[in-house]
Design an enzyme around this catalytic site. Structure first.
Site, PDB file in Angstrom:
ATOM      1  N   ASN A 128      16.172  29.460  51.199  1.00 14.33           N
ATOM      2  CA  ASN A 128      15.094  29.313  50.390  1.00 14.33           C
ATOM      3  C   ASN A 128      14.320  28.037  50.595  1.00 14.33           C
ATOM      4  O   ASN A 128      13.660  27.189  49.663  1.00 14.33           O
ATOM      5  CB  ASN A 128      15.275  29.565  49.107  1.00 14.33           C
ATOM      6  CG  ASN A 128      15.417  31.277  48.754  1.00 14.33           C
ATOM      7  OD1 ASN A 128      15.668  31.904  49.553  1.00 14.33           O
ATOM      8  ND2 ASN A 128      15.369  31.389  47.504  1.00 14.33           N
ATOM      9  N   ARG A 260      24.211  40.473  51.632  1.00 16.39           N
ATOM     10  CA  ARG A 260      24.392  41.392  50.488  1.00 16.39           C
ATOM     11  C   ARG A 260      24.317  42.984  50.953  1.00 16.39           C
ATOM     12  O   ARG A 260      23.997  43.194  52.057  1.00 16.39           O
ATOM     13  CB  ARG A 260      23.253  40.961  49.608  1.00 16.39           C
ATOM     14  CG  ARG A 260      23.411  39.723  48.928  1.00 16.39           C
ATOM     15  CD  ARG A 260      22.117  39.217  48.189  1.00 16.39           C
ATOM     16  NE  ARG A 260      20.810  38.922  49.141  1.00 16.39           N
ATOM     17  CZ  ARG A 260      19.866  38.351  48.462  1.00 16.39           C
ATOM     18  NH1 ARG A 260      19.704  38.158  47.285  1.00 16.39           N
ATOM     19  NH2 ARG A 260      19.009  38.258  49.112  1.00 16.39           N
TER      20      ARG A 260
END
Length: 383
Positions: A128, A260
């Protein structure tokens, strides 16, 4: 008298494959040891602080979607009292190893006994745009103020970036290493693109980085070159052509990898757009780089979705004649079909089969390659 001829003897030493392999493995083991040492140092500093405070566990700092302040503030703002206060807070959240967290409010100073981020297990990180953003801010602030504390923090953070680069040229999502998919070479969420853009800016001595010493610029160039060389190696080849890049790769085998449960092994369009734009920034691209850019642009052109719209509220794909082009975030390697998944990891080919929670909580379509293709037209003219 005639000059005597000079004989140049070129001695080529060819190392056996086993020696090369042993040398490479030694580099990896050194990297792992250094990572563990860095992690232990961060942990030891915090543990000593807790002992001094007679505190059993560390508290968390305040959270924020980004970093809690305007990361694009003009240089003059850092000369103000508010700007100086912000920088003081941001520096208080720099880890002993030199990096920063994500999702942490850096407008509020870290208090004694607090973690350095809201996700303690993943600090420092490059995810991020963390750490790279703080380094850009520090460079801008130092250029505006000349405060040596900002330059010192910048150099300390940049050394962490250098140290975190794998021997093969990639970067993990977090460093020191924490295990799991965070150790993958990460393109997801712009990790490698952010780092390489930063290193390119430093190498080219752009405005905010004019203060960087020549020695550090040379190091930045070397790390940048190694990263780009790896990107050329990672561009997915389906046998008959180059395509784009996956979201992450196993850091040793270089095979595309999952993160994920809903981030499967797949081509990643938004991340690949960022990588393509990075490669187009190289002033005099070698043929291999130019080919990588061209093949990626061709993939975007061939896999665009026209007259379709991803509804931002209802989170459904609807027909909309004349709408801007979009691309699925993930595409199946080989078929280029749009891929989706839910928290259970089940692969889906229809976004409407994804649970509402994951449709609302994840960006399954992107328009990012639109800008990339516009830049590509300009790049083609220049090259």
């Amino acid at each position: 008298m005639a000059a005597l001829p000079v004989l140049l003897l070129i001695v080529c030493i060819v190392l056996p494959a086993s020696a090369i392999a042993n040398t490479a493995e030694a580099a990896w083991q050194h990297y792992y040891r250094q990572s563990e040492h860095t992690r232990q140092h961060d942990d030891t500093v915090l543990a000593a602080e807790l002992v001094q405070l007679e505190q059993q566990t560390a508290a968390k700092p305040a959270a924020s979607r980004r970093f809690g302040f305007d990361t694009d503030a003009p240089p003059s703002w850092y000369q103000t009292a508010a700007g100086k206060a912000l920088l003081s807070s941001m520096l208080s959240l720099q880890t002993p190893s030199g990096g920063w967290s994500k999702r942490t409010d850096m407008s509020q100073p870290r208090q004694p006994g607090q973690h350095f981020g809201v996700e303690p297990a993943y600090v420092p990180t490059f995810d991020n745009s963390a750490t790279t953003t703080q380094l850009q801010v520090l460079a801008r602030a130092y250029t505006a103020t000349g405060n040596p504390d900002y330059a010192a923090a910048f150099y300390r953070g940049l050394q962490l970036v250098f140290q975190a680069q794998y021997p093969n040229g990639g970067w993990p999502q977090t460093y020191p290493l924490r295990g799991g998919y965070h150790d993958h070479i990460t393109l997801n969420d712009g990790v490698m693109a952010d780092i390489l853009n930063l290193l390119l800016d430093i190498s080219q001595q752009t405005t905010d980085f004019a203060f960087v010493s020549e020695n550090i610029r040379q190091q930045a160039r070397q790390h940048f070159a190694a990263g780009v060389a790896l990107l050329l190696q990672l561009q997915v080849n389906t046998g008959d052509r180059l395509t784009i890049w996956a979201g992450q790769y196993h850091h040793r085998t270089l095979a595309p990898a999952a993160a994920r449960a809903y981030e499967m092994v797949a081509l990643a369009s938004a991340e690949s757009a960022a990588i393509t734009e990075l490669l187009m920034r190289i002033a005099k691209p070698e043929p291999a780089i130019a080919n990588a850019v061209t093949q990626a642009a061709n993939w975007f052109l061939q896999n665009q979705l026209a007259n379709l719209y991803w509804h931002p509220v209802d989170r459904v794909l609807v027909a909309k004649p004349g709408s801007h082009r979009i691309w699925p975030r993930f595409a199946e390697i080989g078929s280029n079909k749009a891929l989706f998944a839910d928290r259970d990891g089940r692969i889906l080919y229809d976004v409407h089969q994804v649970s509402l929670e994951r449709r609302q909580g994840y960006a399954w379509y992107t328009a990012t390659p639109e800008q990339t293709l516009q830049l590509y037209q300009q790049w083609q003219t220049a090259h």
